[in-house]
Design a protein around this motif. Structure first.
Motif, short mmCIF file in Angstrom:
data_model
loop_
_atom_site.label_atom_id
_atom_site.label_comp_id
_atom_site.label_asym_id
_atom_site.label_seq_id
_atom_site.Cartn_x
_atom_site.Cartn_y
_atom_site.Cartn_z
N LYS A 234 2.94 14.66 -3.21
CA LYS A 234 1.91 14.65 -2.16
C LYS A 234 1.36 13.25 -1.89
O LYS A 234 0.71 13.02 -0.88
N HIS A 235 1.61 12.29 -2.81
CA HIS A 235 1.00 10.97 -2.64
C HIS A 235 1.41 10.30 -1.33
O HIS A 235 0.67 9.50 -0.77
N ALA A 236 2.59 10.65 -0.83
CA ALA A 236 3.06 10.01 0.40
C ALA A 236 2.15 10.38 1.59
O ALA A 236 1.67 9.52 2.32
N LEU B 125 0.80 -1.22 0.00
CA LEU B 125 0.00 0.00 0.00
C LEU B 125 0.85 1.28 0.00
O LEU B 125 0.32 2.37 0.19
N HIS B 126 2.16 1.14 -0.23
CA HIS B 126 3.03 2.32 -0.07
C HIS B 126 2.63 3.47 -1.01
O HIS B 126 2.78 4.62 -0.66
N ASP B 127 2.13 3.14 -2.19
CA ASP B 127 1.79 4.19 -3.16
C ASP B 127 0.29 4.42 -3.27
O ASP B 127 -0.17 5.01 -4.25
N ILE B 128 -0.47 3.99 -2.28
CA ILE B 128 -1.93 4.06 -2.37
C ILE B 128 -2.42 5.50 -2.58
O ILE B 128 -3.46 5.73 -3.19
N THR C 160 13.45 -1.31 -2.46
CA THR C 160 12.70 -2.12 -3.44
C THR C 160 11.86 -1.23 -4.36
O THR C 160 11.71 -1.53 -5.54
N ASP C 161 11.34 -0.13 -3.82
CA ASP C 161 10.55 0.80 -4.63
C ASP C 161 11.43 1.42 -5.72
O ASP C 161 11.07 1.43 -6.90
N SER C 162 12.61 1.90 -5.34
CA SER C 162 13.51 2.53 -6.31
C SER C 162 13.93 1.51 -7.36
O SER C 162 13.97 1.79 -8.56
N GLN D 294 6.58 7.36 4.57
CA GLN D 294 8.03 7.53 4.65
C GLN D 294 8.86 6.88 3.55
O GLN D 294 10.08 6.94 3.59
N HIS D 295 8.21 6.24 2.57
CA HIS D 295 9.05 5.47 1.63
C HIS D 295 9.90 6.33 0.70
O HIS D 295 10.83 5.84 0.08
N HIS D 296 9.63 7.64 0.64
CA HIS D 296 10.50 8.52 -0.15
C HIS D 296 11.46 9.31 0.72
O HIS D 296 12.18 10.19 0.23
N GLU D 297 11.46 9.05 2.01
CA GLU D 297 12.47 9.69 2.87
C GLU D 297 13.80 8.99 2.64
O GLU D 297 13.84 7.81 2.30
FE LIG Z 1 5.91 6.48 -3.97
#
Ligand SMILES: [Fe+2]
Length: 364
Positions: free
Chosen positions: A196-198, A167-170, A250-252, A221-224
């Motif tokens: 803003k999606h975060a 759900l990180h990018d929900i 993993t996202d990157s 926090q996944h883009h921190e």
């Molecule tokens: Fe993201």
């Protein structure tokens, strides 16, 4: 079968593996003959690598990270649930089904992965045409759970981590579609909006009864980044939750190995190099090392050139020496096809290295 870049496809080649469309329905079956029209269509759908049949490598067995059936079910569920949420945010609207539906999904993925002790992170963006957000959410979930299992988290912790990854990018479901699918690079103002999606995601998840707060924080926090250069808050080091620090990697990685309209997909070894340029500054070193040891940097079926000048196809990867696969040698150092191709196990020939990988630099 061989893995080749979409740009090297020729009419008359036959598919080595079936291709699914966005709804999980088979679009092209195994062995289907490619025509110019089909190749164009695959390209327009954003596929960048395709498995084609090749009699010299027909025995290559593709091992996927999770069962086809689990993947199909997961994508269906993600598609259904995410579509329900698409549109402007409505204050007070809750999604009580989220936690229950997705916890079950995370458990199925955990089961599949734990039944394969030597599971490796494989490029998953092949042979399936899916909406980017759905596919990306699933891939990040699978990769993160695998790393979490290697790290030694308990089943309960893995469920929380897996939910956070899924759900990180929900929050992106609340952004205008034209922004998410824009074919060009984003302007500064558009990028600010996407960022803003975060926070949107966190707000959507934090009050959901079925979603633990620690999973909601993965969205936040996944883009921190470790050195404070990330967003939305620019928090640093231990201020970022441990789960979000796994997902940052993993996202990157998944984003880089996926083709977008404005840029080609990278191959795994290139994406890994980029991640390593941020080792210790953007990404945590110990986590990056776990990732490195578990990523199949040379996908099965990819064409490689060796330091001897010979070219061949990666036919086997094992969990002990993933960076040193078995290569089926197809040409001699001068480029002439061998009458009798043979397998060379690079884990036993340490002086020979892979110097080029097909796909980005046009060999093969
Ligand atoms: Fe993201």
């Amino acid at each position: 079968m061989r893995l080749i870049s979409i740009n090297s496809l020729q009419p008359g080649m036959r598919l080595g593996k079936k291709i699914y469309n966005e709804d999980g329905v088979i679009l092209l079956s195994e062995n289907a003959e490619l025509t110019e029209v089909i190749i164009q269509r695959l390209r327009s759908h954003g596929l960048n690598f395709v498995y084609v049949a090749d009699s010299r490598t027909d025995d290559v067995v593709l091992t996927e990270m999770i069962e086809d059936e689990t993947r199909r079910r997961a994508l269906n569920e993600i598609r259904t649930q995410f579509r329900k949420m698409t549109g402007p945010a409505v204050k007070g609207l809750v999604y009580p089904y989220l936690g229950k539906t997705f916890s079950g999904l995370v458990e199925s993925i955990m089961d599949d992965l734990s039944s394969r002790e030597d599971a490796m992170i494989m490029m998953m963006n092949i042979n399936s045409i899916d909406h980017y957000l759905y596919r990306h959410s699933l891939n990040v979930c699978i990769y993160t759970i695998l790393l979490g299992q290697v790290h030694g988290y308990s089943k309960n912790e893995l469920t929380l981590l897996g939910l956070g990854a899924l759900l990180h990018d929900i929050g992106k479901t609340k952004l205008p579609l034209e922004l998410l699918t824009k074919p060009d690079r984003l302007t500064d103002a558009e990028y600010e909006q996407v960022k803003k999606h975060a926070e949107i995601g966190f707000k959507m998840l934090k009050d959901e009864p079925g979603i633990p707060l620690i999973s909601a924080h993965c969205a936040y926090q996944h883009h921190e980044r470790l050195n404070g250069s990330g967003y939305p808050r620019g928090i640093k080091g231990d201020e970022i939750s441990e789960f979000a620090r796994w997902i940052a990697i993993t996202d990157s990685y998944d984003a880089m190995t996926t083709h977008r309209v404005y840029r080609q997909a990278m191959l795994p070894h290139q994406a890994l190099e980029v991640l390593y340029t941020g080792c210790g500054s953007l990404y945590e070193k110990s986590k990056l090392e776990v990732f490195r040891d578990r990523v199949a940097i040379y996908p099965l079926g990819v064409t490689v050139k060796l330091s001897t000048g010979e070219k061949g196809v990666v036919v086997k990867i094992d969990g002990i020496f993933p960076q040193r696969p078995v290569v089926r040698i197809l040409t001699d150092p001068l480029g002439a096809d061998l009458k009798a191709p043979y397998d060379l196990d690079l884990s036993r020939h340490l002086s020979i290295v892979i110097t080029e990988v097909d796909g980005m630099n046009g060999i093969g």
